[in-house]
Design a protein around this motif. Structure first.
Motif, PDB file in Angstrom:
ATOM      1  N   PRO A 149      21.999 -40.549  72.971  1.00 42.20           N
ATOM      2  CA  PRO A 149      22.198 -41.939  73.389  1.00 42.20           C
ATOM      3  C   PRO A 149      23.684 -42.303  73.458  1.00 42.20           C
ATOM      4  CG  PRO A 149      21.230 -41.829  71.171  1.00 42.20           C
ATOM      5  CD  PRO A 149      21.363 -40.430  71.675  1.00 42.20           C
ATOM      6  N   LYS A 150      23.960 -43.352  74.190  1.00 43.52           N
ATOM      7  CA  LYS A 150      25.274 -44.004  74.331  1.00 43.52           C
ATOM      8  C   LYS A 150      26.265 -43.204  75.158  1.00 43.52           C
ATOM      9  CE  LYS A 150      24.637 -46.916  70.359  1.00 43.52           C
ATOM     10  NZ  LYS A 150      25.172 -47.431  69.126  1.00 43.52           N
ATOM     11  N   LEU A 151      26.540 -41.973  74.801  1.00 51.84           N
ATOM     12  CA  LEU A 151      27.361 -41.058  75.609  1.00 51.84           C
ATOM     13  C   LEU A 151      26.671 -39.709  75.598  1.00 51.84           C
ATOM     14  CD1 LEU A 151      31.072 -41.477  74.365  1.00 51.84           C
ATOM     15  CD2 LEU A 151      30.194 -42.146  76.584  1.00 51.84           C
ATOM     16  N   THR A 152      26.561 -39.076  76.748  1.00 48.25           N
ATOM     17  CA  THR A 152      25.984 -37.731  76.766  1.00 48.25           C
ATOM     18  C   THR A 152      27.007 -36.752  76.200  1.00 48.25           C
ATOM     19  OG1 THR A 152      26.853 -37.149  78.946  1.00 48.25           O
ATOM     20  CG2 THR A 152      24.697 -38.270  78.874  1.00 48.25           C
ATOM     21  N   GLY A 153      26.559 -35.550  75.933  1.00 52.57           N
ATOM     22  CA  GLY A 153      27.472 -34.523  75.449  1.00 52.57           C
ATOM     23  C   GLY A 153      28.586 -34.238  76.441  1.00 52.57           C
ATOM     24  N   GLN A 154      28.239 -34.203  77.740  1.00 55.03           N
ATOM     25  CA  GLN A 154      29.270 -33.956  78.753  1.00 55.03           C
ATOM     26  C   GLN A 154      30.318 -35.070  78.751  1.00 55.03           C
ATOM     27  OE1 GLN A 154      25.928 -33.585  79.279  1.00 55.03           O
ATOM     28  NE2 GLN A 154      25.539 -32.275  81.041  1.00 55.03           N
ATOM     29  N   GLU A 155      29.872 -36.316  78.655  1.00 59.51           N
ATOM     30  CA  GLU A 155      30.818 -37.441  78.620  1.00 59.51           C
ATOM     31  C   GLU A 155      31.701 -37.359  77.376  1.00 59.51           C
ATOM     32  OE1 GLU A 155      28.118 -40.794  80.936  1.00 59.51           O
ATOM     33  OE2 GLU A 155      27.787 -40.443  78.798  1.00 59.51           O
ATOM     34  N   LEU A 156      31.092 -37.031  76.251  1.00 56.65           N
ATOM     35  CA  LEU A 156      31.839 -36.887  75.006  1.00 56.65           C
ATOM     36  C   LEU A 156      32.895 -35.790  75.136  1.00 56.65           C
ATOM     37  CD1 LEU A 156      32.327 -37.392  71.965  1.00 56.65           C
ATOM     38  CD2 LEU A 156      30.460 -35.765  71.528  1.00 56.65           C
ATOM     39  N   ILE A 157      32.506 -34.654  75.669  1.00 53.51           N
ATOM     40  CA  ILE A 157      33.440 -33.535  75.813  1.00 53.51           C
ATOM     41  C   ILE A 157      34.593 -33.919  76.732  1.00 53.51           C
ATOM     42  CG2 ILE A 157      33.719 -31.156  76.652  1.00 53.51           C
ATOM     43  CD1 ILE A 157      30.716 -30.767  75.779  1.00 53.51           C
ATOM     44  N   ARG A 158      34.294 -34.609  77.832  1.00 57.15           N
ATOM     45  CA  ARG A 158      35.363 -35.051  78.741  1.00 57.15           C
ATOM     46  C   ARG A 158      36.377 -35.920  78.012  1.00 57.15           C
ATOM     47  NH1 ARG A 158      31.167 -35.992  82.213  1.00 57.15           N
ATOM     48  NH2 ARG A 158      30.957 -34.383  83.774  1.00 57.15           N
ATOM     49  N   LEU A 159      35.889 -36.893  77.226  1.00 59.36           N
ATOM     50  CA  LEU A 159      36.783 -37.790  76.483  1.00 59.36           C
ATOM     51  C   LEU A 159      37.620 -37.006  75.464  1.00 59.36           C
ATOM     52  CD1 LEU A 159      34.415 -40.830  75.834  1.00 59.36           C
ATOM     53  CD2 LEU A 159      36.439 -40.791  77.316  1.00 59.36           C
ATOM     54  N   ILE A 160      36.965 -36.112  74.752  1.00 58.96           N
ATOM     55  CA  ILE A 160      37.663 -35.313  73.747  1.00 58.96           C
ATOM     56  C   ILE A 160      38.738 -34.458  74.406  1.00 58.96           C
ATOM     57  CG2 ILE A 160      37.372 -33.325  72.196  1.00 58.96           C
ATOM     58  CD1 ILE A 160      34.669 -34.616  71.355  1.00 58.96           C
ATOM     59  N   LYS A 161      38.405 -33.812  75.511  1.00 59.19           N
ATOM     60  CA  LYS A 161      39.359 -32.929  76.193  1.00 59.19           C
ATOM     61  C   LYS A 161      40.512 -33.714  76.820  1.00 59.19           C
ATOM     62  CE  LYS A 161      37.701 -28.768  75.546  1.00 59.19           C
ATOM     63  NZ  LYS A 161      38.500 -27.686  74.976  1.00 59.19           N
ATOM     64  N   GLN A 162      40.267 -34.969  77.211  1.00 58.20           N
ATOM     65  CA  GLN A 162      41.367 -35.808  77.710  1.00 58.20           C
ATOM     66  C   GLN A 162      42.358 -36.095  76.588  1.00 58.20           C
ATOM     67  OE1 GLN A 162      39.582 -39.331  79.394  1.00 58.20           O
ATOM     68  NE2 GLN A 162      38.851 -38.252  81.202  1.00 58.20           N
ATOM     69  N   ASP A 163      41.840 -36.338  75.388  1.00 53.71           N
ATOM     70  CA  ASP A 163      42.699 -36.622  74.236  1.00 53.71           C
ATOM     71  C   ASP A 163      43.372 -35.363  73.699  1.00 53.71           C
ATOM     72  OD1 ASP A 163      41.933 -39.247  74.401  1.00 53.71           O
ATOM     73  OD2 ASP A 163      40.670 -39.225  72.618  1.00 53.71           O
ATOM     74  N   ASP A 164      42.621 -34.267  73.674  1.00 51.12           N
ATOM     75  CA  ASP A 164      43.129 -33.020  73.111  1.00 51.12           C
ATOM     76  C   ASP A 164      42.566 -31.840  73.900  1.00 51.12           C
ATOM     77  OD1 ASP A 164      43.953 -30.831  71.669  1.00 51.12           O
ATOM     78  OD2 ASP A 164      42.870 -31.374  69.834  1.00 51.12           O
ATOM     79  N   PRO A 165      43.301 -31.392  74.915  1.00 49.45           N
ATOM     80  CA  PRO A 165      42.817 -30.284  75.749  1.00 49.45           C
ATOM     81  C   PRO A 165      42.544 -28.997  74.963  1.00 49.45           C
ATOM     82  CG  PRO A 165      44.757 -31.309  76.734  1.00 49.45           C
ATOM     83  CD  PRO A 165      44.599 -31.891  75.359  1.00 49.45           C
ATOM     84  N   ASN A 166      43.140 -28.859  73.780  1.00 51.00           N
ATOM     85  CA  ASN A 166      42.949 -27.659  72.972  1.00 51.00           C
ATOM     86  C   ASN A 166      41.820 -27.782  71.959  1.00 51.00           C
ATOM     87  OD1 ASN A 166      45.149 -26.277  74.196  1.00 51.00           O
ATOM     88  ND2 ASN A 166      46.526 -27.542  72.969  1.00 51.00           N
ATOM     89  N   SER A 167      41.102 -28.892  71.997  1.00 48.35           N
ATOM     90  CA  SER A 167      40.002 -29.088  71.039  1.00 48.35           C
ATOM     91  C   SER A 167      38.959 -27.990  71.228  1.00 48.35           C
ATOM     92  CB  SER A 167      39.374 -30.466  71.216  1.00 48.35           C
ATOM     93  OG  SER A 167      38.868 -30.592  72.527  1.00 48.35           O
ATOM     94  N   ARG A 168      38.306 -27.654  70.120  1.00 47.39           N
ATOM     95  CA  ARG A 168      37.319 -26.570  70.118  1.00 47.39           C
ATOM     96  C   ARG A 168      35.919 -27.178  70.026  1.00 47.39           C
ATOM     97  NH1 ARG A 168      41.075 -23.341  65.959  1.00 47.39           N
ATOM     98  NH2 ARG A 168      41.072 -25.405  65.071  1.00 47.39           N
ATOM     99  N   VAL A 169      35.154 -26.960  71.100  1.00 50.16           N
ATOM    100  CA  VAL A 169      33.823 -27.552  71.210  1.00 50.16           C
ATOM    101  C   VAL A 169      32.791 -26.447  71.430  1.00 50.16           C
ATOM    102  CG1 VAL A 169      32.348 -29.150  72.499  1.00 50.16           C
ATOM    103  CG2 VAL A 169      34.797 -29.655  72.235  1.00 50.16           C
ATOM    104  N   VAL A 170      31.730 -26.514  70.637  1.00 46.92           N
ATOM    105  CA  VAL A 170      30.571 -25.639  70.823  1.00 46.92           C
ATOM    106  C   VAL A 170      29.387 -26.537  71.133  1.00 46.92           C
ATOM    107  CG1 VAL A 170      28.990 -24.006  69.716  1.00 46.92           C
ATOM    108  CG2 VAL A 170      31.453 -23.872  69.257  1.00 46.92           C
ATOM    109  N   VAL A 171      28.669 -26.213  72.187  1.00 49.96           N
ATOM    110  CA  VAL A 171      27.498 -26.983  72.578  1.00 49.96           C
ATOM    111  C   VAL A 171      26.250 -26.304  72.032  1.00 49.96           C
ATOM    112  CG1 VAL A 171      26.106 -27.787  74.531  1.00 49.96           C
ATOM    113  CG2 VAL A 171      28.608 -27.907  74.651  1.00 49.96           C
TER     114      VAL A 171
END
Length: 123
Positions: A57-79
């Motif tokens: 709900p509220k933000l999908t995983g893809q939307e969340l990842i986009r926001l995170i990567k905009q703030d920190d392109p080097n962030s480490r995300v596992v889906v």
């Protein structure tokens, strides 16, 4: 080390937290039940790795990842998701995730997740 688990299923949150805690007792675990809360926690806590579902709900995983990567392109995300569509996987690869692990987690997938975390934590 901090790990943020963004997952709307309390059961999956608990199961994933226990798995990680068993192998990495020193890790601080943060959890969020939706993408919006996950993003707020990401901004305030700056976790070392983010584990996220896609359908939330509220933000999908893809939307969340986009926001995170905009703030920190080097962030480490596992889906961690049951979504296995090729178009979704291609989109996630373009966003620069570390890995995609299909749910539900079985012993083999749990071992893969632990291996990914070991590579990050002990690099």
């Amino acid at each position: 080390m901090k790990i943020l688990i963004v997952e709307d299923s309390k059961f999956v949150q608990n199961m994933t937290s226990k798995l990680i805690g068993h192998h990495f007792p020193e890790v601080q675990m943060l959890t969020a039940a939706d993408g919006e809360t996950g993003y707020r926690l990401f901004c305030s806590e700056q976790p070392d790795i983010i584990l996220t579902d896609l359908l939330m709900p509220k933000l999908t995983g893809q939307e969340l990842i986009r926001l995170i990567k905009q703030d920190d392109p080097n962030s480490r995300v596992v889906v961690l998701s049951a979504d296995v569509q090729k178009i979704t996987r291609d989109e996630l690869d373009q966003l620069g995730i570390l890995a995609f692990i299909n749910k539900p987690l079985d012993a083999e997938k749990a071992e893969r997740l632990v291996g990914i975390l070991k590579e990050i934590f002990y690099a």
